[in-house]
Design a protein around this motif. Structure first.
Motif, mmCIF file in Angstrom:
data_model
loop_
_atom_site.group_PDB
_atom_site.id
_atom_site.type_symbol
_atom_site.label_atom_id
_atom_site.label_comp_id
_atom_site.label_asym_id
_atom_site.label_seq_id
_atom_site.Cartn_x
_atom_site.Cartn_y
_atom_site.Cartn_z
ATOM 1 N N ALA A 72 0.874 -1.115 -0.024
ATOM 2 C CA ALA A 72 0.050 0.030 0.094
ATOM 3 C C ALA A 72 0.740 1.236 0.047
ATOM 4 C CB ALA A 72 -0.909 0.010 1.000
ATOM 5 N N GLY A 73 1.977 1.155 0.679
ATOM 6 C CA GLY A 73 2.869 2.453 0.802
ATOM 7 C C GLY A 73 4.080 2.437 -0.336
ATOM 8 N N ASN A 74 3.656 1.684 -1.349
ATOM 9 C CA ASN A 74 4.869 1.448 -2.384
ATOM 10 C C ASN A 74 6.125 1.723 -1.897
ATOM 11 O OD1 ASN A 74 5.537 1.653 -5.072
ATOM 12 N ND2 ASN A 74 5.266 3.933 -5.355
ATOM 13 N N ALA A 75 6.335 0.964 -1.319
ATOM 14 C CA ALA A 75 7.903 0.863 -0.519
ATOM 15 C C ALA A 75 9.086 0.895 -1.596
ATOM 16 C CB ALA A 75 7.871 -0.636 0.214
ATOM 17 N N ARG A 76 9.959 1.550 -1.050
ATOM 18 C CA ARG A 76 11.377 1.658 -1.706
ATOM 19 C C ARG A 76 12.348 0.827 -1.033
ATOM 20 N NH1 ARG A 76 12.965 7.024 -4.182
ATOM 21 N NH2 ARG A 76 14.464 5.580 -5.077
ATOM 22 N N PHE A 77 13.630 0.751 -1.492
ATOM 23 C CA PHE A 77 14.441 -0.061 -0.816
ATOM 24 C C PHE A 77 15.904 0.440 -0.670
ATOM 25 C CE2 PHE A 77 11.368 -2.713 -2.742
ATOM 26 C CZ PHE A 77 10.589 -3.203 -1.898
ATOM 27 N N THR A 78 16.724 0.339 0.155
ATOM 28 C CA THR A 78 17.792 1.024 0.446
ATOM 29 C C THR A 78 19.234 0.443 -0.555
ATOM 30 O OG1 THR A 78 18.401 -0.191 2.301
ATOM 31 C CG2 THR A 78 17.241 2.023 2.661
ATOM 32 N N ASN A 79 19.024 -0.826 -0.441
ATOM 33 C CA ASN A 79 20.336 -1.732 -1.241
ATOM 34 C C ASN A 79 19.676 -3.227 -1.519
ATOM 35 O OD1 ASN A 79 20.837 -3.361 1.131
ATOM 36 N ND2 ASN A 79 21.424 -1.474 1.901
ATOM 37 N N LEU A 80 20.549 -3.825 -2.136
ATOM 38 C CA LEU A 80 20.374 -5.186 -2.705
ATOM 39 C C LEU A 80 20.205 -6.179 -1.462
ATOM 40 C CD1 LEU A 80 19.821 -7.031 -4.981
ATOM 41 C CD2 LEU A 80 22.164 -7.386 -5.472
ATOM 42 N N ALA A 81 20.843 -5.864 -0.386
ATOM 43 C CA ALA A 81 20.866 -6.827 0.534
ATOM 44 C C ALA A 81 19.405 -6.794 1.131
ATOM 45 C CB ALA A 81 22.066 -6.343 1.518
ATOM 46 N N GLU A 82 18.800 -5.669 1.454
ATOM 47 C CA GLU A 82 17.747 -5.440 2.096
ATOM 48 C C GLU A 82 16.702 -5.816 1.325
ATOM 49 O OE1 GLU A 82 14.400 -1.825 3.137
ATOM 50 O OE2 GLU A 82 16.110 -1.332 2.068
ATOM 51 N N ILE A 83 16.525 -5.721 0.156
ATOM 52 C CA ILE A 83 15.512 -6.491 -0.722
ATOM 53 C C ILE A 83 15.635 -7.960 -1.131
ATOM 54 C CG2 ILE A 83 16.369 -5.781 -3.104
ATOM 55 C CD1 ILE A 83 13.632 -5.140 -3.911
ATOM 56 N N ILE B 174 28.038 -6.569 -9.481
ATOM 57 C CA ILE B 174 26.497 -6.837 -9.434
ATOM 58 C C ILE B 174 25.908 -5.882 -8.181
ATOM 59 C CG2 ILE B 174 24.913 -8.438 -8.548
ATOM 60 C CD1 ILE B 174 26.317 -10.590 -9.928
ATOM 61 N N TRP B 175 26.512 -5.803 -7.273
ATOM 62 C CA TRP B 175 26.328 -4.910 -5.838
ATOM 63 C C TRP B 175 25.945 -3.362 -6.622
ATOM 64 C CZ3 TRP B 175 24.377 -5.222 -1.196
ATOM 65 C CH2 TRP B 175 24.458 -3.865 -0.228
ATOM 66 N N GLU B 176 26.948 -2.788 -7.287
ATOM 67 C CA GLU B 176 27.076 -1.275 -7.711
ATOM 68 C C GLU B 176 25.953 -1.247 -8.681
ATOM 69 O OE1 GLU B 176 30.987 -0.834 -8.910
ATOM 70 O OE2 GLU B 176 31.601 -0.912 -7.271
ATOM 71 N N GLU B 177 25.742 -2.210 -9.561
ATOM 72 C CA GLU B 177 24.666 -1.854 -10.709
ATOM 73 C C GLU B 177 23.163 -2.068 -10.316
ATOM 74 O OE1 GLU B 177 25.172 -0.910 -13.684
ATOM 75 O OE2 GLU B 177 27.241 -0.618 -13.351
ATOM 76 N N ALA B 178 23.169 -3.080 -9.433
ATOM 77 C CA ALA B 178 21.857 -3.419 -8.632
ATOM 78 C C ALA B 178 21.491 -2.400 -7.951
ATOM 79 C CB ALA B 178 21.642 -4.782 -8.077
ATOM 80 N N ASN B 179 22.324 -1.849 -7.099
ATOM 81 C CA ASN B 179 21.916 -0.709 -6.097
ATOM 82 C C ASN B 179 21.731 0.716 -6.925
ATOM 83 O OD1 ASN B 179 21.987 -2.225 -3.815
ATOM 84 N ND2 ASN B 179 24.254 -1.732 -3.398
ATOM 85 N N ALA B 180 22.245 0.796 -8.086
ATOM 86 C CA ALA B 180 22.101 1.896 -8.881
ATOM 87 C C ALA B 180 20.675 1.904 -9.445
ATOM 88 C CB ALA B 180 23.047 1.894 -10.208
ATOM 89 N N THR B 181 20.113 0.783 -9.726
ATOM 90 C CA THR B 181 18.704 0.574 -10.245
ATOM 91 C C THR B 181 17.798 0.790 -8.980
ATOM 92 O OG1 THR B 181 19.185 -1.099 -11.944
ATOM 93 C CG2 THR B 181 17.235 -1.205 -11.198
ATOM 94 N N ILE B 182 18.070 0.283 -7.982
ATOM 95 C CA ILE B 182 17.264 0.203 -6.528
ATOM 96 C C ILE B 182 17.243 1.828 -6.156
ATOM 97 C CG2 ILE B 182 17.183 -0.310 -4.331
ATOM 98 C CD1 ILE B 182 18.257 -2.939 -4.848
#
Length: 472
Positions: free
Chosen positions: A44-55, A129-137
Motif C-alpha cells: 500500500a505504501g509503495n515501498a522503496r529499498f535502500t540496497n540489494l541486501a535489504e530487498i 552486481i552490487w553496484e549496478e543493482a543498487n544503482a537501479t534500486i
C-alpha cells in the motif's frame, strides 16, 4: 550489464513445442499471486529499498539456510553487527555452492528480470552486481508499484490475522492501480491452544475489535464470524490454515462450551480437547467459506522451529522448519466428510510439504469433486521445500495422473520477498516443458487451440475463475 548469457531465452524449454507455448502463450499471461506473505503496508505504501541486501536477503530464510550450510557465520546472515555489503558478499560466496538447488536458478532469474543482469553471481562478480543493482534500486522508478506493473500482477493475496484492521488493503484498493491486494483469513491463533496465555490475549483482541463480549463459545464463534464477514467486504476470498495435519475429533456445541470455559480460566485442555476445539473452529470456518464461495487452503506437514536454541535466539520463520512424515489422510477425510454430508464443503486447496503425500491427497480429492465448481478440490502447487524443479514436476505428475491438470489453478510465490515474482516464469517454463515434451512424444495431440487454452488456464484463467476476486 551483460557479459555472459546463462539463462538464455529457451532455458528449461527442451523442444520447439515447449518454446512456442512459453514464448507465444505463457510468457504474456498476467499473474494472480493468490498466496504470499508480503507485508500489506509495503504494498500500500509503495515501498522503496535502500540496497540489494535489504530487498534480497532480509527475511529470506531459503537463502539463510543455504548460507548456514555453506559455513557462513550467523553474524553475516541475521546479525545486526554486519553491514549490508558484508551480508551480500557472504551470499555471493554461497551462490556457487548452490548448484542444483532452486536458489541458483531463482537468483539468476531475479538478477535478469529486475536488474537486466546476465552476470553469474560469485565472489568475482559480487562488486559489479552490487553496484549496478543498487544503482537501479536508487532510481525513483524502482518501487513496489512499478515492480507489480512490470510483472503484470493483477492480484496479491496476503496472509492476515482475523483481528487485523485491513487498513492497508482498503487504502491500496481505493486507488486506480491495476494490481489489487486481497487479504486472506488465517485463523490459526483462534484454533491453536498450545500457549494458553497467548490464546487468551488474542481472544481479548478479538473481543475488542469485534465489539462482542466473549462470555461463551457461541460468542467467540459469533465474533470470529463478524471478522470473516468484514474480510469478505474487503475482497477476501480465501482462508489459510497452517497445520501439521488436519484435526478431526467430533465436538458438539456443549463440548465446545466446556472447552471454552476451561480455556478462558487459563486451564490447559487435554490433547483430545485441544483437537476437538480445532475441529470445531475449522468446521465453522468451512461452513462460512462454503456459504460465501471462498476457498479453504490447507498447508500440511511442516515441523516448526526444530532447533530450539536458534528459535529462542531468532524466533519463528528464520530457517529452522523441516518436513513431517506422519500420515494425514484418515483425519482429513473425516473432516471433509463432516462438511460434505451437509453440503457445506467449500472449495479446497491441499498443499503438503512432503511429496510422499501428493498421491494420497490427489486421490482423496477425487472423492469430493461434486460438479458444482470445475476443479473444486485442488492439489496445491509445490510448496516450500517442494518448490523445486523436481518437486513441482512431482506435484504436476500426481495431479495429471489422477485428476485434471487442465483445471489446475497454478503457481503462487508463498514468499516474503518482492523479488520472488520470477518464480511464476520458472513454473510456466516447467509447465510448457512438460506439455511440449508430451506433444513431441505423441502423448498429446499437436492441436494449437487445445494447447494454448490449456496453458492460458494453468497460468492465469483458472485462478481468475476459481477465486473470483472482485474486480479481477
Amino acid at each position: 550489464m551483460t557479459t555472459m548469457s546463462y539463462l538464455h531465452e529457451n532455458f528449461l524449454l527442451p523442444n520447439k513445442t515447449a518454446q512456442r507455448l512459453f514464448h507465444e502463450v505463457a510468457a504474456s499471461q498476467p499473474i494472480i499471486d493468490y498466496h504470499c506473505h508480503l507485508p500489506p503496508e509495503a504494498v500500500a505504501g509503495n515501498a522503496r529499498f535502500t540496497n540489494l541486501a535489504e530487498i534480497w536477503l532480509g527475511g529470506d530464510h531459503y537463502k539463510w539456510r543455504a548460507m548456514r550450510a555453506a559455513g557462513e557465520p550467523e553474524s553475516l546472515i541475521t546479525g545486526k553487527e554486519s553491514s549490508p555489503k558484508e551480508k551480500f558478499d557472504a551470499w555471493a560466496r554461497t551462490m556457487p555452492q548452490t548448484v542444483r538447488n532452486p536458489l541458483y536458478h531463482w537468483t539468476h532469474l531475479e538478477l535478469k528480470r529486475y536488474f537486466d543482469c546476465d552476470l553469474v553471481l560469485n565472489p568475482n562478480t559480487a562488486d559489479a552486481i552490487w553496484e549496478e543493482a543498487n544503482a537501479t534500486i536508487a532510481a525513483d522508478s524502482f518501487n513496489v508499484h512499478s515492480i507489480c506493473q512490470n510483472f503484470d500482477i493483477r492480484a496479491i493475496g496476503t496472509t492476515d490475522d482475523p483481528v487485523d484492521t485491513l487498513e492497508h488493503h482498503i487504502a491500496h484498493n481505493s486507488g486506480k492501480l491495476k494490481t489489487k491486494m486481497f487479504p486472506t483469513f488465517r485463523p490459526d491463533k483462534a484454533m491453536i491452544t498450545t500457549n494458553i496465555e497467548a490464546w487468551n490475549l488474542w481472544t481479548d483482541r478479538l473481543a475488542a475489535i469485534s465489539e462482542v463480549t466473549l462470555g461463551s463459545a457461541a460468542d467467540f464463534v459469533r465474533a470470529l464470524k463478524s471478522r470473516h464477514d468484514f474480510f469478505h467486504q474487503n475482497g477476501c476470498r480465501l482462508t489459510d490454515h497452517g497445520l501439521e495435519y488436519c484435526p478431526y475429533i467430533a465436538c458438539s456445541d456443549a463440548q465446545a462450551e466446556a472447552i471454552y470455559t476451561k480455556l478462558r480460566a487459563s486451564q490447559s485442555p487435554s490433547s483430545i480437547e485441544a483437537e476437538q476445539w480445532m475441529t470445531y473452529i475449522m468446521q465453522q470456518i468451512g461452513r462460512w467459506n462454503a456459504a460465501k464461495g471462498w476457498t479453504m487452503q490447507l498447508h500440511f506437514g511442516a515441523i516448526r522451529n526444530a532447533n530450539t536454541k536458534m528459535y529462542t535466539k531468532l524466533g519463528p520463520d528464520t530457517g529452522y522448519d523441516g518436513v513431517f512424515d506422519e500420515p494425514i489422510i484418515r483425519k482429513l477425510a473425516a473432516f471433509l466428510d463432516s462438511l460434505a454430508i451437509t453440503d457445506e464443503l467449500p472449495k479446497c486447496i491441499f498443499y503438503h510439504v512432503n511429496t510422499q503425500h501428493l498421491f494420497p491427497l490427489a486421490t482423496l480429492m477425487g472423492c469430493y469433486q461434486d460438479g458444482s465448481v470445475p476443479g473444486k478440490m485442488q492439489l496445491g502447487s509445490g510448496w516450500w521445500h517442494v518448490d523445486t524443479l523436481d518437486g513441482m514436476r512431482q506435484q504436476m505428475e500426481a495431479l495429471s495422473s489422477v485428476g485434471l491438470f487442465s483445471r489446475f489453478v497454478g503457481m503462487l510465490t508463498d514468499s516474503r520477498s518482492f523479488l520472488s515474482f520470477p518464480r511464476h516464469e520458472y513454473f510456466r517454463r516447467i509447465v510448457c516443458s512438460i506439455i511440449g515434451t508430451d506433444v513431441e512424444a505423441g502423448l498429446i495431440p499437436d492441436d494449437k487451440c487445445l494447447l494454448d487454452e490449456l496453458i492460458k488456464g494453468i497460468c492465469y484463467n483458472n485462478a481468475k475463475n476459481y477465486f473470483n476476486f472482485p474486480g479481477i
